[in-house]
Design a protein around this motif. Structure first.
Motif, PDB file in Angstrom:
ATOM      1  N   LYS A   2       0.775  -1.304  -0.074  1.00 60.49           N
ATOM      2  CA  LYS A   2       0.031   0.054  -0.367  1.00 60.49           C
ATOM      3  C   LYS A   2       0.877   1.201  -0.036  1.00 60.49           C
ATOM      4  N   LYS A   3       1.899   1.226   0.859  1.00 59.02           N
ATOM      5  CA  LYS A   3       2.539   2.451   0.819  1.00 59.02           C
ATOM      6  C   LYS A   3       3.665   2.731  -0.489  1.00 59.02           C
ATOM      7  N   LEU A   4       3.807   1.593  -0.834  1.00 58.15           N
ATOM      8  CA  LEU A   4       4.473   1.476  -2.466  1.00 58.15           C
ATOM      9  C   LEU A   4       3.653   2.315  -3.454  1.00 58.15           C
ATOM     10  N   VAL A   5       2.441   1.807  -3.591  1.00 57.97           N
ATOM     11  CA  VAL A   5       1.481   2.273  -4.671  1.00 57.97           C
ATOM     12  C   VAL A   5       0.917   3.524  -4.344  1.00 57.97           C
ATOM     13  N   LEU A   6       0.686   4.263  -2.953  1.00 60.05           N
ATOM     14  CA  LEU A   6       0.388   5.500  -2.551  1.00 60.05           C
ATOM     15  C   LEU A   6       1.952   6.350  -3.238  1.00 60.05           C
ATOM     16  N   ALA A   7       3.180   5.848  -2.897  1.00 60.98           N
ATOM     17  CA  ALA A   7       4.012   6.685  -3.404  1.00 60.98           C
ATOM     18  C   ALA A   7       4.305   6.878  -4.821  1.00 60.98           C
ATOM     19  N   ILE A   8       4.046   5.771  -5.597  1.00 55.04           N
ATOM     20  CA  ILE A   8       4.097   5.824  -7.022  1.00 55.04           C
ATOM     21  C   ILE A   8       3.168   6.774  -7.452  1.00 55.04           C
ATOM     22  N   LEU A   9       1.997   6.907  -7.051  1.00 49.91           N
ATOM     23  CA  LEU A   9       0.892   7.676  -7.584  1.00 49.91           C
ATOM     24  C   LEU A   9       1.136   9.092  -7.373  1.00 49.91           C
ATOM     25  N   LEU A  10       1.734   9.411  -5.924  1.00 46.09           N
ATOM     26  CA  LEU A  10       2.209  10.788  -5.755  1.00 46.09           C
ATOM     27  C   LEU A  10       3.053  11.260  -6.761  1.00 46.09           C
ATOM     28  N   VAL A  11       4.092  10.512  -6.758  1.00 43.51           N
ATOM     29  CA  VAL A  11       5.217  10.870  -7.698  1.00 43.51           C
ATOM     30  C   VAL A  11       4.732  10.909  -9.251  1.00 43.51           C
ATOM     31  N   GLY A 129       1.223   9.958   7.114  1.00 44.04           N
ATOM     32  CA  GLY A 129       0.756   9.136   8.040  1.00 44.04           C
ATOM     33  C   GLY A 129       1.950   8.020   8.189  1.00 44.04           C
ATOM     34  N   PHE A 130       2.807   7.957   7.173  1.00 45.42           N
ATOM     35  CA  PHE A 130       4.005   7.120   7.456  1.00 45.42           C
ATOM     36  C   PHE A 130       4.930   7.382   8.287  1.00 45.42           C
ATOM     37  N   TYR A 131       4.846   8.887   8.781  1.00 41.50           N
ATOM     38  CA  TYR A 131       6.115   9.255   9.439  1.00 41.50           C
ATOM     39  C   TYR A 131       5.949   9.591  11.067  1.00 41.50           C
ATOM     40  N   GLY A 132       4.894   8.777  11.685  1.00 38.88           N
ATOM     41  CA  GLY A 132       4.378   8.759  12.998  1.00 38.88           C
ATOM     42  C   GLY A 132       3.327   9.640  13.395  1.00 38.88           C
ATOM     43  N   ALA A 133       2.750   9.653  14.502  1.00 37.50           N
ATOM     44  CA  ALA A 133       1.679  10.000  14.853  1.00 37.50           C
ATOM     45  C   ALA A 133       1.712  11.544  15.212  1.00 37.50           C
ATOM     46  N   ALA A 134       2.820  12.073  15.566  1.00 34.72           N
ATOM     47  CA  ALA A 134       2.823  13.404  15.958  1.00 34.72           C
ATOM     48  C   ALA A 134       3.187  14.039  14.879  1.00 34.72           C
ATOM     49  N   ALA A 188      -3.566  22.805   1.257  1.00 35.39           N
ATOM     50  CA  ALA A 188      -2.411  22.863   1.402  1.00 35.39           C
ATOM     51  C   ALA A 188      -1.855  22.496   2.802  1.00 35.39           C
ATOM     52  N   LEU A 189      -0.822  21.764   2.747  1.00 38.73           N
ATOM     53  CA  LEU A 189      -0.318  20.977   3.951  1.00 38.73           C
ATOM     54  C   LEU A 189       1.172  20.824   3.855  1.00 38.73           C
ATOM     55  N   PHE A 190       1.665  20.552   4.978  1.00 37.99           N
ATOM     56  CA  PHE A 190       3.186  20.358   4.876  1.00 37.99           C
ATOM     57  C   PHE A 190       3.403  18.791   4.696  1.00 37.99           C
ATOM     58  N   VAL A 191       4.491  18.529   3.972  1.00 40.54           N
ATOM     59  CA  VAL A 191       4.901  17.124   3.667  1.00 40.54           C
ATOM     60  C   VAL A 191       6.264  16.838   4.021  1.00 40.54           C
ATOM     61  N   HIS A 192       6.456  15.536   4.612  1.00 40.44           N
ATOM     62  CA  HIS A 192       7.823  15.346   5.014  1.00 40.44           C
ATOM     63  C   HIS A 192       8.952  14.989   3.678  1.00 40.44           C
ATOM     64  N   ALA A 193      10.125  16.056   3.847  1.00 41.46           N
ATOM     65  CA  ALA A 193      10.875  15.910   2.571  1.00 41.46           C
ATOM     66  C   ALA A 193      11.925  14.607   2.940  1.00 41.46           C
ATOM     67  N   GLY A 194      11.839  13.799   1.977  1.00 43.81           N
ATOM     68  CA  GLY A 194      12.454  12.579   1.916  1.00 43.81           C
ATOM     69  C   GLY A 194      12.511  11.574   0.651  1.00 43.81           C
ATOM     70  N   GLU A 195      12.265  10.424   0.845  1.00 44.48           N
ATOM     71  CA  GLU A 195      12.324   9.671  -0.289  1.00 44.48           C
ATOM     72  C   GLU A 195      11.508   9.853  -1.431  1.00 44.48           C
ATOM     73  N   TYR A 196      10.092  10.220  -1.072  1.00 46.55           N
ATOM     74  CA  TYR A 196       9.402  10.241  -2.093  1.00 46.55           C
ATOM     75  C   TYR A 196       9.406  11.693  -2.805  1.00 46.55           C
ATOM     76  N   THR A 197       9.479  12.803  -2.155  1.00 46.88           N
ATOM     77  CA  THR A 197       9.722  13.991  -2.726  1.00 46.88           C
ATOM     78  C   THR A 197      11.017  14.003  -3.395  1.00 46.88           C
ATOM     79  N   ASP A 198      12.116  13.380  -3.198  1.00 47.94           N
ATOM     80  CA  ASP A 198      13.247  13.344  -3.680  1.00 47.94           C
ATOM     81  C   ASP A 198      13.052  12.693  -5.225  1.00 47.94           C
ATOM     82  N   ILE A 199      12.337  11.482  -5.100  1.00 46.88           N
ATOM     83  CA  ILE A 199      12.252  10.675  -6.349  1.00 46.88           C
ATOM     84  C   ILE A 199      11.242  11.861  -7.600  1.00 46.88           C
ATOM     85  N   ALA A 200      10.302  12.426  -6.709  1.00 44.50           N
ATOM     86  CA  ALA A 200       9.411  13.315  -7.635  1.00 44.50           C
ATOM     87  C   ALA A 200      10.422  14.443  -8.379  1.00 44.50           C
ATOM     88  N   PHE A 201      11.190  15.052  -7.841  1.00 45.47           N
ATOM     89  CA  PHE A 201      12.148  15.955  -8.268  1.00 45.47           C
ATOM     90  C   PHE A 201      13.199  15.394  -9.295  1.00 45.47           C
TER      91      PHE A 201
END
Length: 243
Positions: A2-11, A129-134, A188-201
């Motif tokens: 599920k995480k992979l599918v969501l990431a690919i769709l966003l990218v 949601g993959f980056y913790g409850a806080a 609009a909302l904040f998103v975690h800078a990391g694997e998925y945003t790196d792949i997008a750019f």
């Protein structure tokens, strides 16, 4: 999976693997980016207001996380790059049945338009949601919504991803729904800078081939979904990437 599918769709929605000639209006990217940048500045103001956060959560970790995003770092002149993606309403309507069929959810086809809008709007939150409850709670509280009327735009959906200077800062992702009457709604909302945003750019500057990534990751385990996502890529237009 599920995480992979969501990431690919966003990218997929943020990369120019198969560009259309242009978006419906040449300045679409500028209008949407301006709305997203306005939202980013408002969101960082909210982060510095304890009472706003405490309306929703009386939790020290959430408060600390959100307050860490306060400041003037989201001013427009600090925006390092932005990706703007657009997909037409009629393209989404045509693609939804095959995407639902790939997941054995054909009974939802009559509700395809609602599901598309709901899913595309909630995709950033699902990834957060993959980056913790806080982190999820903080990004849920610190959002900004707006509605404007912009003439001459084709109905559809769009994303704007904003990347600011400074490794300690999150990115800003804005989702837009453009309706036939010209109404443009944005969240609009904040998103975690990391694997998925790196792949997008990385895909945006052609460092990776997203079609190949989808085929490699999904073709064997989810062939129907892979086919549907690859078809969707051909309908997505990236208007500009700023560096």
């Amino acid at each position: 999976m599920k995480k992979l599918v969501l990431a690919i769709l966003l990218v997929a929605l943020l990369t120019p693997c198969a560009l259309a000639e242009t978006t419906p209006e040449a300045s679409l990217d500028e209008k949407l980016t301006a709305m997203a940048q306005d939202a980013a500045e408002k969101m960082t103001e909210l982060c510095g207001t304890d009472s706003y956060i405490q309306i929703y959560f009386n939790d020290s970790e959430v408060l600390e996380t959100a307050k860490g995003w306060a400041g003037d770092w989201a001013k427009r002149e600090n925006c390092r790059r932005a990706a703007v993606a657009f997909i037409r309403q009629d393209a989404v309507e045509a693609l939804i049945p095959s995407l639902l069929a790939s997941q054995n959810m054909d009974e939802l086809t009559p509700y395809g338009d609602y599901i598309a809008a709901r899913f595309l709007q909630s995709l950033p939150s699902m990834l957060n949601g993959f980056y913790g409850a806080a982190w999820l709670a903080s990004t849920t509280v610190i959002t900004w919504s707006d509605i404007q009327v912009l003439d001459g735009l084709e109905p559809g959906y769009a994303y704007v991803l904003l990347d600011y200077f400074g490794s300690d800062h999150p990115l800003v992702l804005a989702f837009f729904r453009i309706q036939e009457n010209g109404a443009v709604s944005m969240t609009a909302l904040f998103v975690h800078a990391g694997e998925y945003t790196d792949i997008a750019f990385a895909a945006a500057d052609a460092s990776i081939n997203l079609h190949k990534l989808v085929s490699d990751k999904l073709a064997d385990q989810e062939p129907d979904l892979a086919k549907a996502v690859l078809t969707a890529l051909d309908e997505i237009s990236l208007t500009e990437v700023y560096y």
